[in-house]
Scaffold this motif. Structure first.
Motif, mmCIF file in Angstrom:
data_model
loop_
_atom_site.group_PDB
_atom_site.id
_atom_site.type_symbol
_atom_site.label_atom_id
_atom_site.label_comp_id
_atom_site.label_asym_id
_atom_site.label_seq_id
_atom_site.Cartn_x
_atom_site.Cartn_y
_atom_site.Cartn_z
ATOM 1 N N SER A 24 -57.879 -62.405 1.947
ATOM 2 C CA SER A 24 -58.643 -61.814 0.427
ATOM 3 C C SER A 24 -58.804 -62.910 -0.732
ATOM 4 N N ALA A 25 -59.291 -62.467 -1.515
ATOM 5 C CA ALA A 25 -59.593 -63.406 -2.690
ATOM 6 C C ALA A 25 -59.739 -62.803 -3.952
ATOM 7 N N GLN A 26 -59.148 -62.969 -5.053
ATOM 8 C CA GLN A 26 -59.292 -62.535 -6.438
ATOM 9 C C GLN A 26 -59.533 -63.460 -7.562
ATOM 10 N N MET A 27 -60.410 -63.379 -8.344
ATOM 11 C CA MET A 27 -60.936 -64.217 -9.532
ATOM 12 C C MET A 27 -60.315 -63.562 -10.613
ATOM 13 N N THR A 28 -59.800 -64.158 -11.548
ATOM 14 C CA THR A 28 -59.059 -63.927 -12.651
ATOM 15 C C THR A 28 -59.540 -64.521 -14.012
ATOM 16 N N VAL A 29 -59.656 -64.187 -15.186
ATOM 17 C CA VAL A 29 -59.805 -64.954 -16.276
ATOM 18 C C VAL A 29 -59.032 -64.516 -17.305
ATOM 19 N N LEU A 30 -58.435 -65.664 -17.840
ATOM 20 C CA LEU A 30 -57.129 -65.549 -18.718
ATOM 21 C C LEU A 30 -57.871 -66.193 -20.152
ATOM 22 N N GLU A 31 -57.253 -65.554 -21.160
ATOM 23 C CA GLU A 31 -57.222 -66.315 -22.598
ATOM 24 C C GLU A 31 -55.799 -66.234 -23.104
ATOM 25 N N LYS A 32 -55.636 -67.579 -23.400
ATOM 26 C CA LYS A 32 -54.175 -67.699 -23.898
ATOM 27 C C LYS A 32 -53.123 -67.000 -23.110
ATOM 28 N N GLY A 33 -53.314 -66.985 -21.890
ATOM 29 C CA GLY A 33 -52.267 -66.260 -20.671
ATOM 30 C C GLY A 33 -52.555 -64.865 -20.697
ATOM 31 N N GLU A 34 -53.418 -64.080 -21.296
ATOM 32 C CA GLU A 34 -53.814 -62.629 -21.528
ATOM 33 C C GLU A 34 -54.988 -62.444 -20.458
ATOM 34 N N LEU A 35 -54.676 -61.508 -19.589
ATOM 35 C CA LEU A 35 -55.935 -61.199 -18.505
ATOM 36 C C LEU A 35 -56.973 -60.697 -19.465
ATOM 37 N N ARG A 36 -57.980 -61.259 -19.275
ATOM 38 C CA ARG A 36 -59.437 -60.675 -19.755
ATOM 39 C C ARG A 36 -60.580 -59.981 -18.646
ATOM 40 N N ALA A 37 -60.330 -60.512 -17.352
ATOM 41 C CA ALA A 37 -61.188 -59.913 -16.328
ATOM 42 C C ALA A 37 -60.442 -60.251 -15.121
#
Length: 225
Positions: free
Chosen positions: A206-219
């Motif tokens: 499986s795979a997961q994409m994540t978006v972080l802003e200054k270490g905080e999860l955004r998506a």
């Protein structure tokens, strides 16, 4: 000179038969000429000249046929080269078409809609396995009325089976440093695409994409292979 092995079989058979026939004719005339010198009266100069002309004519015809065979081979090579160029153009057009679809998804998201996602989202996320290369592509988008400049980074987490045991892989590797990060900097959207080289003998589950802003999860989004 030989008839090339890459020619179509019917052409090779026909050319080979003609060349063999011409060669045989030359050999028979040469043989008869030798017998006439040994066991019979000699040829007159006119007859000798006529035989030499026939041999020259047959030799020229043989060379012409061999040249035709070489021309056919050259044409086949040109056709193969054209086929490869067409295949490359089709692949390039397919890749460009995928990018246009991604852009279309973005512009559709800008249209007024009560259901339009707010904040940071991952759109058209796709991951595919090609050999030991994992190719990924997605659009990171920002929706809402108060759109601001977004600055962050994207991560890809892989769940693997390696040597029969479960394992995890983070991309980019946290140990690789700042320069290897998948950096994001945009106001409306940013296309992200690339490839990951997998270790030998692993199976991606499986795979997961994540978006972080200054270490905080955004998506984040789970992506099927």
């Amino acid at each position: 000179m030989t008839i090339n092995q890459h020619l179509p079989w019917p052409i090779k058979v026909a050319l080979f038969a003609v060349v063999i026939g011409i060669g045989g004719a030359i050999a028979m005339w040469t043989y008869d000429l030798g017998r006439s010198f040994a066991f019979g009266p000699k040829f007159s100069p006119e007859q000798m000249s006529e035989l030499q002309e026939k041999v020259s004519s047959l030799t020229a015809e043989r060379d012409k046929l061999l040249a035709t065979a070489a021309t056919i081979e050259s044409q086949q090579n040109i056709e193969k080269s054209m086929q490869k160029q067409l295949a490359d153009q089709i692949n390039a057009l397919t890749a460009e078409n995928n990018k246009i679809k991604d852009d279309l998804a973005f512009f559709e998201s800008l249209m007024p809609s009560a259901n339009r996602p707010q904040g940071i989202t991952l759109q058209k996320a796709k991951i595919e396995l090609v050999g030991n290369q994992l190719r990924y592509r997605t659009l990171v988008m920002q929706g809402g009325k108060a759109v601001r400049e977004f600055s962050g980074e994207m991560h890809i987490s892989l769940t693997l089976v390696q040597d029969g045991k479960p394992a995890m892989m983070e991309f980019p590797d946290p140990r690789s440093g700042e320069s290897a990060k998948l950096k994001l900097s945009f106001k409306h959207y940013q296309r992200m695409e690339g490839q990951i080289t997998l270790p030998e003998g692993v199976t991606v589950k499986s795979a997961q994409m994540t978006v972080l802003e200054k270490g905080e999860l955004r998506a984040k989004q789970n992506v099927s292979l």
